[in-house]
Design a protein around this motif. Structure first.
Motif, short mmCIF file in Angstrom:
data_model
loop_
_atom_site.label_atom_id
_atom_site.label_comp_id
_atom_site.label_asym_id
_atom_site.label_seq_id
_atom_site.Cartn_x
_atom_site.Cartn_y
_atom_site.Cartn_z
N GLY A 1 0.89 -1.35 -0.09
CA GLY A 1 -0.08 0.01 -0.01
C GLY A 1 0.93 1.22 -0.14
N ALA A 2 1.95 1.16 -0.22
CA ALA A 2 3.05 2.52 -0.16
C ALA A 2 2.62 3.21 -1.32
N ALA A 3 2.48 4.52 -1.31
CA ALA A 3 2.53 5.66 -2.20
C ALA A 3 3.62 5.59 -3.27
N VAL A 4 3.14 5.23 -4.56
CA VAL A 4 4.20 5.46 -5.60
C VAL A 4 4.41 6.62 -6.28
N PHE A 5 5.80 7.15 -6.20
CA PHE A 5 6.04 8.34 -6.77
C PHE A 5 6.65 8.33 -8.03
N SER A 6 7.25 7.17 -8.40
CA SER A 6 7.78 7.13 -9.54
C SER A 6 8.15 5.45 -9.93
N ILE A 7 8.07 5.19 -11.35
CA ILE A 7 7.81 3.76 -11.65
C ILE A 7 8.95 3.72 -12.98
N PHE A 8 9.77 2.78 -13.06
CA PHE A 8 10.93 2.98 -14.19
C PHE A 8 11.07 1.51 -14.54
N ALA A 9 10.97 1.20 -15.84
CA ALA A 9 11.52 0.14 -16.68
C ALA A 9 12.73 0.17 -16.99
N ASP A 10 13.52 -0.77 -16.73
CA ASP A 10 15.00 -0.93 -16.94
C ASP A 10 15.32 -2.26 -17.60
N ASP A 11 15.22 -2.75 -18.78
CA ASP A 11 15.10 -4.26 -19.53
C ASP A 11 14.40 -5.01 -18.62
N SER A 12 14.85 -5.88 -18.19
CA SER A 12 13.76 -6.89 -17.63
C SER A 12 13.33 -6.74 -16.12
N ILE A 13 13.82 -5.42 -15.38
CA ILE A 13 13.79 -5.14 -13.98
C ILE A 13 12.74 -3.94 -13.94
N LEU A 14 11.84 -3.80 -12.98
CA LEU A 14 10.96 -2.73 -12.98
C LEU A 14 11.37 -2.24 -11.69
N TYR A 15 11.57 -0.64 -11.16
CA TYR A 15 11.88 -0.05 -10.23
C TYR A 15 10.53 0.67 -9.85
N ALA A 16 10.22 0.78 -8.48
CA ALA A 16 9.20 1.57 -7.92
C ALA A 16 9.74 2.49 -6.97
N GLY A 17 9.52 3.84 -7.01
CA GLY A 17 9.96 4.82 -5.93
C GLY A 17 8.97 5.10 -5.16
N THR A 18 8.94 5.05 -3.73
CA THR A 18 7.80 5.22 -3.18
C THR A 18 7.83 6.21 -1.99
N TYR A 19 6.85 6.42 -1.34
CA TYR A 19 6.78 7.33 -0.30
C TYR A 19 7.09 6.37 1.14
N SER A 20 8.15 6.45 1.95
CA SER A 20 8.21 5.76 3.23
C SER A 20 8.95 4.30 3.06
N ARG A 21 8.74 3.61 1.88
CA ARG A 21 9.33 2.24 1.48
C ARG A 21 10.47 2.19 0.79
N GLY A 22 10.99 3.58 0.47
CA GLY A 22 12.24 3.45 -0.51
C GLY A 22 11.79 3.07 -1.96
N ILE A 23 12.85 2.12 -2.44
CA ILE A 23 12.82 1.52 -3.94
C ILE A 23 12.48 0.09 -3.74
N LEU A 24 11.59 -0.22 -4.40
CA LEU A 24 11.22 -1.72 -4.86
C LEU A 24 11.70 -2.42 -6.10
N ARG A 25 12.13 -3.16 -5.95
CA ARG A 25 12.25 -3.89 -7.63
C ARG A 25 11.21 -5.25 -7.83
N SER A 26 11.04 -5.33 -9.09
CA SER A 26 10.31 -6.53 -9.46
C SER A 26 11.04 -7.03 -10.76
N GLY A 27 11.45 -8.29 -10.86
CA GLY A 27 12.11 -9.13 -11.93
C GLY A 27 11.08 -9.85 -12.50
N ASP A 28 9.71 -9.94 -12.26
CA ASP A 28 8.63 -10.83 -12.76
C ASP A 28 7.62 -10.00 -13.37
N SER A 29 7.95 -8.98 -14.23
CA SER A 29 6.92 -8.06 -14.83
C SER A 29 5.73 -7.51 -13.76
#
Length: 176
Positions: A73-101
């Motif tokens: 439920g973290a607020a997402v301020f930015s999302i970025f696709a870099d090849d096969s990895i997705l990055y989500a920049g959040t409020y209070s949870r820092g950076i999260l990564r996804s390698g499974d789309s």
């Protein structure tokens, strides 16, 4: 690489910019960022209460489904696709990564102390992120696809949010 900090960036064109804007049929409320990975669109959301989610569309924005397991439920301020990895920049949870789309999101442990992550950009082997730590803005970078991060611009030079980053030749522009 040289880093330039801008308060505002104005672009001038020699003629009018032509565009055709069409409203999305089912626009989600509170979209803060968009990215595309292959043929899939991802949207990050931030609500007024500091909560949010990530949705994805596989039909050019006609329909959207939640894709945020692990985001908690973290607020997402930015999302970025870099090849096969997705990055989500959040409020209070820092950076999260996804390698499974975008099915599962895993926090990058070293990023929890930053208040928010507002933007991402890739330049060569480095991934940069614009961040806010308490009341000071900073730019952080990773050379190992987001596993570990270090400060590039010290807090003394920036105040407030780093809203966006862009690379032009060997310059990194940060709007603060």
């Amino acid at each position: 690489m040289r880093i330039i900090i801008l308060s505002a960036l104005l672009l001038c064109c020699s003629g009018p910019l032509q565009a055709q804007w069409v409203p999305a049929p089912n626009p989600p409320d509170g979209v803060t960022s968009l990215t595309k990975q292959g043929n899939v669109l991802f949207a990050g959301y931030a609500g007024l209460a500091g909560t949010g989610n990530i949705t994805k569309s596989m039909d050019e924005g006609q329909t959207w489904v939640r894709s945020d397991t692990g985001l908690d439920g973290a607020a997402v301020f930015s999302i970025f696709a870099d090849d096969s990895i997705l990055y989500a920049g959040t409020y209070s949870r820092g950076i999260l990564r996804s390698g499974d789309s975008g099915k599962n999101w895993i926090p990058v442990d070293s990023m929890h102390h930053y208040s928010s992550i507002n933007s991402f950009v890739r330049h060569g082997k480095y991934l940069y992120a614009g961040a806010l730590d308490v009341a000071f803005g900073l730019v952080i970078k990773s050379s190992d696809n987001g596993h570990h991060w270090k400060e590039t611009i010290k807090r003394d030079y920036l105040s407030g949010f780093v809203y966006s980053l862009v690379i032009n030749d060997s310059f990194l522009f940060a709007s603060a």
